[in-house]
Scaffold this motif. Structure first.
Motif, short mmCIF file in Angstrom:
data_model
loop_
_atom_site.label_atom_id
_atom_site.label_comp_id
_atom_site.label_asym_id
_atom_site.label_seq_id
_atom_site.Cartn_x
_atom_site.Cartn_y
_atom_site.Cartn_z
N SER A 5 0.85 -1.19 0.00
CA SER A 5 0.00 0.00 0.00
C SER A 5 0.88 1.24 0.00
CB SER A 5 -0.91 0.00 1.22
OG SER A 5 -0.15 0.20 2.38
N GLY A 6 0.40 2.27 -0.64
CA GLY A 6 1.14 3.53 -0.66
C GLY A 6 1.10 4.17 -2.03
N GLU A 25 3.04 6.37 -3.15
CA GLU A 25 4.37 6.66 -3.69
C GLU A 25 4.99 5.46 -4.42
OE1 GLU A 25 3.58 5.69 -0.75
OE2 GLU A 25 5.22 5.14 0.57
N ASP A 72 -3.41 4.65 -1.18
CA ASP A 72 -3.78 5.16 0.15
C ASP A 72 -5.16 5.83 0.08
OD1 ASP A 72 -1.47 4.36 1.53
OD2 ASP A 72 -0.37 6.10 0.79
N GLY A 92 1.27 1.60 5.72
CA GLY A 92 -0.03 2.15 6.08
C GLY A 92 -0.56 1.82 7.47
N ASP A 143 -2.60 6.61 6.82
CA ASP A 143 -2.42 5.22 7.29
C ASP A 143 -3.78 4.66 7.71
OD1 ASP A 143 0.26 5.25 6.76
OD2 ASP A 143 0.85 5.90 8.76
#
Ligand code: AMP
Ligand code: MG
Length: 398
Positions: free
Chosen positions: A179-180, A182, A221, A245, A252
């Motif tokens: 997850s993320g 970026e 996210d 996260g 998060d």
């Protein structure tokens, strides 16, 4: 915040029995037997000749007979023959059934043979060079126990008793979720504010090394997307391993998303470094480990908690050896410190040479290390010569 030992005990108290399944012999290595393996025949199944040479009746030798005419030949793979005259011998090969009316085999190295007449040149013991029927194990005896992890050498036994299919403990199905916002895929060129996702590939690779198949998913996210994806995946898989996260950041969302879809949080945050934000929980079907996303944090949590949990769930043993630390290590925070180290074997002892690296984002440093020394919280200095647990992240014995 709970301690490492509390977290560890909670994790290990939450193993599930995943049942049993059948695998082919060729796929059995590393699997755990779900039932005992029995001898379908005695071991060996007949009086087996163990040397190429001749078979005689020992009585003749005992009566001082030393030269024998060759009566016939009994090669391996032919039905049991019979010695007609005990003044004669039968030529035999390794693996043959010892002929009726013989009890002793003399190897060619101890014979001279001239025109079908054999002379014995050595001292002979009754029964020599014969592997007697059932002398290793009787019919129906247990050869491998339920719970035994199948190794390459065990294949000999499984093949001999005709087990082309083997009942083993089933392994959980695993989804790995990164997850993320970026994170971009390995084959992308990251923009200046992006990085390629790596953790999840490392986890997948470690699972492959542990011979576990897994699938990878990625979520942004985004609260709604996280909830939607997790709702589907917790129905489909036995175990979910997440990365990222779970900290205190504005984005998060994972801990709340998990509890909102009915995965009970058993703990969130452990007094450790790296990996403090670790989240662990389950519902009646799925077990979820949500690791903080920093590469070294993921590495530490995966090996400290998930690997022993998996070993217990699938009936394998887990070994965390004790090591002697080489030099003093100062660490002030009141946290358990997973210190990266190399292992050195010396005069029957295992030493750990600690090398800290540059924090939990420094993945390159981990490539030069063998694992973590677990330095329990409650001390400022860990002295050279003290003994601690070691958590390997690859096989340290090749
Ligand atoms: P997070 O746990 O989401 O706060 O992430 C902590 C750090 O780990 C951030 O710098 C992330 O960019 C990085 N990170 C998170 N997931 C991954 C991943 N799958 N691969 C590499 N780095 C990651
Ligand atoms: Mg993140």
């Amino acid at each position: 915040m709970i301690s490492v030992s509390e977290a560890y005990n909670i994790v290990l108290s939450q193993t599930t029995n995943y049942g049993i399944e059948e695998v082919d012999l060729k796929d059995a290595i590393g699997r755990v037997l779900a039932s005992d393996v029995f001898a379908d025949r005695p071991f060996p199944p007949f009086d087996r000749v163990t040397m190429d040479g001749i078979a005689i009746s020992y009585d003749a030798y005992n009566n001082n007979k030393r030269t024998f005419q060759i009566e016939s030949i009994a090669p391996a793979g032919s039905p049991q023959g019979t010695l007609q005259s005990n003044l004669k011998c039968i030529e035999v090969t390794t693996g043959a059934v010892l002929p009726f009316a013989t009890d002793t085999v003399i190897r060619y190295e101890d014979l001279s043979i001239i025109e079908g007449s054999v002379t014995i040149n050595s001292i002979v013991k009754q029964g020599q060079n014969v592997h007697n029927l059932g002398s290793d194990h009787g019919h129906d005896s247990v050869l491998l126990n339920e719970g035994h992890t199948i190794k390459a050498i065990d294949i000999n036994v499984l093949a001999t008793v005709g087990m082309n299919h083997i009942t083993v403990i089933r392994r959980p199905t695993i989804a790995i979720i990164s997850s993320g916002d970026e994170l971009v895929s390995v084959d992308s060129i990251p923009l200046p504010h992006q990085i390629r996702m790596s953790n999840v590939h490392m986890i997948k690779a470690r699972l492959t090394e542990l011979d576990i198949v897994s699938d990878h998913f990625h979520i942004q996210d985004n609260e709604a997307e996280i909830q939607k994806t997790l709702t589907v995946l917790i129905e489909k898989y036995d175990v979910i391993l997440m990365s990222g996260g779970v900290s205190k950041g504005k984005f998060d969302f994972i801990p709340d998303a998990l509890t909102s879809i009915g995965v009970e949080c058993l703990f969130h945050k452990v007094a450790q470094r790296p990996g403090k934000p670790l989240w662990f929980g389950r519902n009646e079907k799925v077990t979820v480990f949500a690791f903080p996303g920093n590469p070294v944090s993921t590495l530490a949590c995966f090996h400290k908690y998930f690997v022993p949990w998996l070993s217990k769930a699938i009936g394998e043993s887990y070994l965390s050896p004790s090591v002697i630390i080489r030099s003093d290590i100062a660490f002030k925070p009141n946290l358990t410190f997973f210190a990266q180290a190399n292992i050195e074997f010396e005069q029957g002892k295992i030493y750990a040479k600690i090398s800290k690296g540059n924090g939990s984002g420094d993945m390159v440093h981990t490539t030069m290390m063998d694992g973590f020394v677990e330095l329990p919280k409650g001390k400022d200095v860990y002295k050279a010569g003290e003994v601690y647990s070691f958590i390997p992240f690859h096989s340290i014995l090749k």
